[in-house]
Structures are given as structure tokens and as C-alpha cells.
Write an enzyme that holds these catalytic residues in place. Structure first.
Site, PDB file in Angstrom:
ATOM      1  N   GLY A 247      -1.639  -2.171  10.387  1.00  0.00           N
ATOM      2  CA  GLY A 247      -1.202  -0.874  10.927  1.00  0.00           C
ATOM      3  C   GLY A 247       0.244  -0.617  10.576  1.00  0.00           C
ATOM      4  O   GLY A 247       0.960  -1.514  10.125  1.00  0.00           O
TER       5      GLY A 247
ATOM      6  N   ASP B  98      -4.663  -3.442   1.929  1.00  0.00           N
ATOM      7  CA  ASP B  98      -3.944  -2.413   2.706  1.00  0.00           C
ATOM      8  C   ASP B  98      -2.946  -1.657   1.830  1.00  0.00           C
ATOM      9  O   ASP B  98      -2.356  -0.683   2.275  1.00  0.00           O
ATOM     10  CB  ASP B  98      -3.227  -3.038   3.910  1.00  0.00           C
ATOM     11  CG  ASP B  98      -2.308  -4.173   3.519  1.00  0.00           C
ATOM     12  OD1 ASP B  98      -2.785  -5.127   2.877  1.00  0.00           O
ATOM     13  OD2 ASP B  98      -1.108  -4.111   3.837  1.00  0.00           O
TER      14      ASP B  98
HETATM   15  P1  AMP Z   1       3.824  -4.119   3.358  1.00  0.00           P
HETATM   16  O1  AMP Z   1       4.105  -5.472   2.816  1.00  0.00           O
HETATM   17  O2  AMP Z   1       4.999  -3.191   3.321  1.00  0.00           O
HETATM   18  O3  AMP Z   1       2.589  -3.504   2.806  1.00  0.00           O
HETATM   19  O4  AMP Z   1       3.559  -4.334   4.915  1.00  0.00           O
HETATM   20  C1  AMP Z   1       2.503  -5.087   5.419  1.00  0.00           C
HETATM   21  C2  AMP Z   1       2.419  -4.910   6.917  1.00  0.00           C
HETATM   22  O5  AMP Z   1       3.581  -5.433   7.560  1.00  0.00           O
HETATM   23  C3  AMP Z   1       2.314  -3.472   7.382  1.00  0.00           C
HETATM   24  O6  AMP Z   1       1.492  -3.458   8.510  1.00  0.00           O
HETATM   25  C4  AMP Z   1       3.744  -3.130   7.728  1.00  0.00           C
HETATM   26  O7  AMP Z   1       3.819  -2.067   8.652  1.00  0.00           O
HETATM   27  C5  AMP Z   1       4.226  -4.432   8.333  1.00  0.00           C
HETATM   28  N1  AMP Z   1       5.692  -4.573   8.222  1.00  0.00           N
HETATM   29  C6  AMP Z   1       6.421  -4.842   7.103  1.00  0.00           C
HETATM   30  N2  AMP Z   1       7.729  -4.910   7.393  1.00  0.00           N
HETATM   31  C7  AMP Z   1       7.855  -4.688   8.728  1.00  0.00           C
HETATM   32  C8  AMP Z   1       8.955  -4.616   9.639  1.00  0.00           C
HETATM   33  N3  AMP Z   1      10.202  -4.815   9.228  1.00  0.00           N
HETATM   34  N4  AMP Z   1       8.684  -4.363  10.925  1.00  0.00           N
HETATM   35  C9  AMP Z   1       7.431  -4.168  11.352  1.00  0.00           C
HETATM   36  N5  AMP Z   1       6.348  -4.212  10.553  1.00  0.00           N
HETATM   37  C10 AMP Z   1       6.555  -4.469   9.263  1.00  0.00           C
HETATM   38 MG    MG Z   2       1.720  -1.790   2.811  1.00  0.00          MG
END
Ligand code: AMP
Ligand code: MG
Length: 472
Positions: free
Chosen positions: A86, A244
Site C-alpha cells: 500500500g 507492485d
Molecule cells: P517502492 O520500493 O518505492 O516501490 O516501495 C515499496 C513499498 O514500501 C511501498 O508500499 C511504499 O509505500 C513503501 N515505502 C517505501 N519507502 C517508504 C517510506 N519512507 N515510508 C513509508 N513507506 C515506504
Molecule cells: Mg513501488
């Protein structure tokens, strides 16, 4: 407030369970550091006066008619299923229908914690924000489907990654943020009504001609096959093709540890977290098929006749390698001047790539040099290039205007890692000139102005960026 956004929301009107209502967390001193006026115009955003833009694009002020939500999704990360991800640091403000008739999401990324933040701080730092800004807009200029960047705001706050970093927020625009993982979360929980609602929503929004879940699968597979071939044709390595990060629209999303290759190697990996090379350059066609198999598995859960659905889904997913190969052949054929490459041309292309790999030739500059005066200068093994060139020239004799074909297929400039890193270092030191300059150069990738010659140059040995970090 002088910024008006003509919101017209649909996702926020879906029944409960698809998202959590969530407000951005205000930041200390928002300052607009980048704004994409062309994109704003397309979206119908009034930009006559940017006063107040920093407040809107930081989330400090909720624009009129915005309905901020965090979307729910799951996903396979490096092959292991995470049942709940999410938006952990993103807020979907709402949707707008652009002057081109396309509905798009406007999302803040780095705008604070949500119910899906898990252990994360909900924030982003300036490096990845500007990286995504520049690279996603470069991708768009290359003509490859992608999310886009509308604005970047510095927050005046310090966040902690490998050290203290300046915080920032990106405003991302996407034709939607629906991903394979959005389907997986409902399939995994056995929430069939929601899965059906989501399927109908995705068909209506992205693939209106698709007939039912298997029709949707077929449409997304074709889009993703085209996308992967397009990435490869410009030497792009996504780096984190988790389910995702794999969209239903067929747009590129999530510019984390991605990179455009300098020296060509089929097994090139930049991402520091991709130890096994799962998302290596040459593995992308296999990984996307794996991702689509996960999508198929999720979609099938809603079908009454599961046996028939499995059979049809298997046929669709098994057709994908052939679709990717066809798209790859068409694109790489054009890169060497063949308007319509056939299977018989495959070896000619592969021989060139093998030679480039052997010699560590620069991917972008080598293809460019093929339509120039001294392509051999890109190679060390002159005999092997001469032999390839003889075959190539014989084949080109059958073509009408190979130079024009090559010029339309080979960008002269890509966002090189070392330039991105320099741009980030400058921006952190409050110098936005490299950011502006990179953007200007990358806006016309097939016809770059001579003043940007320095940005076309591959990195010197001490400029090479060996790894990109997810430390987003
Ligand atoms: P991503 O690697 O950007 O695709 O992120 C994977 C998951 O980790 C997603 O659910 C993001 O919303 C969550 N996420 C990544 N960085 C953060 C952060 N600094 N704080 C909260 N959630 C994060
Ligand atoms: Mg992502």
C-alpha cells in the site's frame, strides 16, 4: 490560493476496502523547486500564478475538491509475496481528465505516513525525488509510456537515510496507480466481489475493449511486452520489477534504483539490492512474464469456470515471450536501420550486441554512431566490426532510407547515472542549474543541441557510478 486543479475523482468513490482516507502531514517550509508547466496545461491546471503552489504540492494545503487517499496493494518483492504493502508515503489527491481526454492520477510522494507505512517514515529525500523527476520526464520524451513529474517541493525538513538528508516531495502523474499488486491483495484475501469491482474498474479506465478478466490479462500482457522491448531499446534497467511496481496501464512506474546503461552488457545490474541479478538488463523479458503469471493467478480467482480460465490464462502468458521478441526485433531492427526486421535479421542484431558486449561499447553512443561517419571508433576489435559491417551494409542495400530509420530509433542522449548523481549533489547544495540543464537536454533526445555534448559523453573511469541505491 491561486492554483486550481479540476479534480474529477473516481477511485475515491469505490466502495470501502480499496484505500484508506489519509491526509498528508504538513511540512515546515515548503519551497517549489521544479514545476512542469507543459504537463500542468495538459491537465487543465491553471498556472497563471504559482503562488501557493508549494503549499498545494507539499500537501500543506489540500486543494479544493481533492480527496486524499492511500491506495491498498500487495506485491511480490524479489519473488516473495508481501500480503500488504500500500501507499506508505504517498497520497493520491485525485484525478483529472486532461485536454487530451485522458484521465490521470495526481499523487504526492513523500507526503507523510499513512495507515500503510509499516516502519517507514512516510518521507522521501531530494535525491530520489529529482532523480524520478528527470528520468521519468526523459522517458516521456523518448516516447516510452511512463508516469510523469508535475512538481517537486523541498520541505525544509531533515530526514534520515544513510545520514541527514534534505526532505522533498514529488507530485507524480500517472494514467492510474493500479498495479498487479492491487489485484493480488484482494485475490489473496479471497475478496472476490472487490476483485470483480477492481477488474471492471481497470477495464473501463484502461482497456475498454477487453472482454472480462482474461481480456484484461491479454491487454496488459501486450502493453507490458511492448514496454519491456521499449526499455531495452534504450538500454534501460528498471531495477525493481516487483509486482507492485508493474502497472495495469503499461506505464513505467517507480524510478528507484533504475539506470540507463553506459557500456553494454546483457547481465548489467545497477541496483545495490539486486544481489542475484533478478532484474538484470537481459532478464527483464523473463521477469515480466513471471509478473504476468502472478497477475493471471490473481485474476483467475474471480472466474466461475476455473479450469477454463487457467487454460486461457496459460495460453495468454505463454504467448508473451513471442510478443516481447517481436517487439524487440522491430525496435532493434530500426536501431540498425531496418524499417521492418524479420526473423532472418535477428542474428545480425545479436552479433552486433555480442561485439558491443565484448568491447564494452557504450550502448547509446554506439547505436548513434551507426548513422554517423565513424562507427568503427566505438569498437576495439576492428576486424570483427569490419566483418559485421560488411554483412550489415549488404542488408542495408535492401532498405529505402536507413539513416532516417536509425535517427528516429536511436536517442542521442539518455540520463546517464553520473550526470544524475552530479545533478543531485548540486541540488542538495542549492544549485539547480545542472537539474535545469539536464532536463532541457533530455527534452529533445533525438535531436540534441550541440551545447549538451558533455552530457552525451560516457563516464570516465572515475565518474562511473557502479551501483544505484534504493535508499529512497
Ligand atoms: P517502492 O520500493 O518505492 O516501490 O516501495 C515499496 C513499498 O514500501 C511501498 O508500499 C511504499 O509505500 C513503501 N515505502 C517505501 N519507502 C517508504 C517510506 N519512507 N515510508 C513509508 N513507506 C515506504
Ligand atoms: Mg513501488
Amino acid at each position: 490560493m491561486s492554483i486550481t486543479i479540476p479534480f474529477d475523482n473516481t477511485y475515491a468513490n469505490l466502495p470501502e476496502g480499496f484505500f484508506a482516507k489519509a491526509l498528508p502531514t504538513p511540512v515546515k517550509t515548503p519551497n517549489l523547486i521544479a514545476f512542469n508547466a507543459d504537463l500542468a496545461k495538459l491537465l487543465g491546471i491553471n498556472v497563471s500564478d504559482l503562488n501557493g503552489a508549494a503549499d498545494v504540492f507539499s500537501g500543506n494545503q489540500i486543494a479544493e475538491n481533492a480527496a486524499p487517499i492511500a491506495q491498498l496493494y500487495a506485491g511480490h518483492q524479489f519473488g516473495s509475496f508481501n500480503p500488504q504493502l500500500g501507499d506508505g508515503r504517498a497520497h493520491l489527491l485525485g484525478e483529472v481528465v486532461g485536454s487530451d481526454g485522458v484521465r490521470r492520477d495526481i499523487q504526492l510522494k513523500g507526503s507523510g505516513q499513512t495507515p500503510f507505512s509499516r516502519a517507514g517514515d512516510g518521507r522521501a529525500w531530494m535525491g530520489p525525488v529529482l532523480r524520478e523527476y528527470v528520468i521519468s520526464e526523459a522517458m516521456h520524451a523518448l516516447g516510452i509510456p511512463t508516469t510523469r513529474a508535475l512538481a517537486a517541493v523541498s520541505t525544509g525538513e531533515t530526514i534520515y537515510r544513510d545520514g541527514a538528508m534534505p526532505g522533498a516531495i514529488l507530485t507524480r502523474v500517472a494514467s492510474s496507480h493500479l498495479r498487479v499488486g492491487t489485484f493480488q491483495v484482494f485475490a489473496h484475501r479471497g475478496l472476490i466481489d472487490q476483485l470483480k469491482t477492481l477488474t471492471d474498474y481497470a477495464i473501463a479506465r484502461h482497456h475498454p475493449d477487453a472482454d472480462g478478466p482474461m481480456g484484461l490479462l491479454r491487454a496488459v500482457c501486450q502493453k507490458q511486452a511492448d514496454l519491456i522491448a521499449a526499455w531495452m531499446s534504450v538500454g534501460f534497467i528498471h531495477g525493481v520489477m516487483n509486482t507492485d511496481n508493474c502497472t495495469i496501464s503499461g506505464e513505467t512506474i517507480d524510478y528507484g534504483p533504475c539506470a540507463f546503461m553506459d557500456a553494454y552488457h546483457e547481465a548489467r545490474v545497477y541496483s545495490s539490492i539486486d544481489q542475484m541479478g533478478r532484474y538484470a538488463f537481459g532478464n527483464q523479458p523473463r521477469v515480466i512474464v513471471w509478473n504476468m503469471a502472478q497477475f493471471a493467478t490473481a485474476l483467475i480467482q474471480q472466474c466461475d469456470d476455473k479450469e477454463a480460465a487457467v487454460e486461457e490464462a496459460t495460453e495468454i502468458v505463454h504467448a508473451m515471450p513471442g510478443q516481447i521478441e517481436a517487439a524487440w526485433l522491430a525496435r532493434f531492427g530500426r536501431k540498425i536501420g531496418l524499417a521492418q526486421a524479420t526473423d532472418a535479421d535477428q542474428t545480425l542484431i545479436e552479433d552486433l550486441l555480442a561485439l558491443m558486449q565484448q568491447d564494452g561499447a557504450d550502448f547509446t553512443n554506439t547505436f548513434n554512431a551507426l548513422s554517423g561517419e565513424a562507427p568503427s571508433a566505438q569498437f576495439l576489435d576492428q576486424d570483427r566490426f569490419a566483418a559485421w559491417s560488411a554483412q550489415w551494409n549488404a542488408r542495408l542495400a535492401e532498405e529505402v532510407d536507413p539513416l532516417a530509420v536509425m535517427r528516429g530509433a536511436n536517442p542521442q542522449i539518455i540520463p546517464r547515472n553520473h550526470q544524475i548523481e552530479k545533478m543531485i549533489a548540486a541540488a542538495v547544495a542549492a544549485d539547480m542549474v545542472p537539474f535545469e540543464r539536464l532536463q532541457e537536454a533530455l527534452a529533445q533526445p533525438f535531436d540534441v543541441s550541440a551545447e549538451f555534448a558533455d552530457l552525451q559523453r560516457p563516464p570516465t573511469d572515475d565518474e562511473i557510478v557502479p551501483a544505484t541505491f534504493c535508499g529512497t
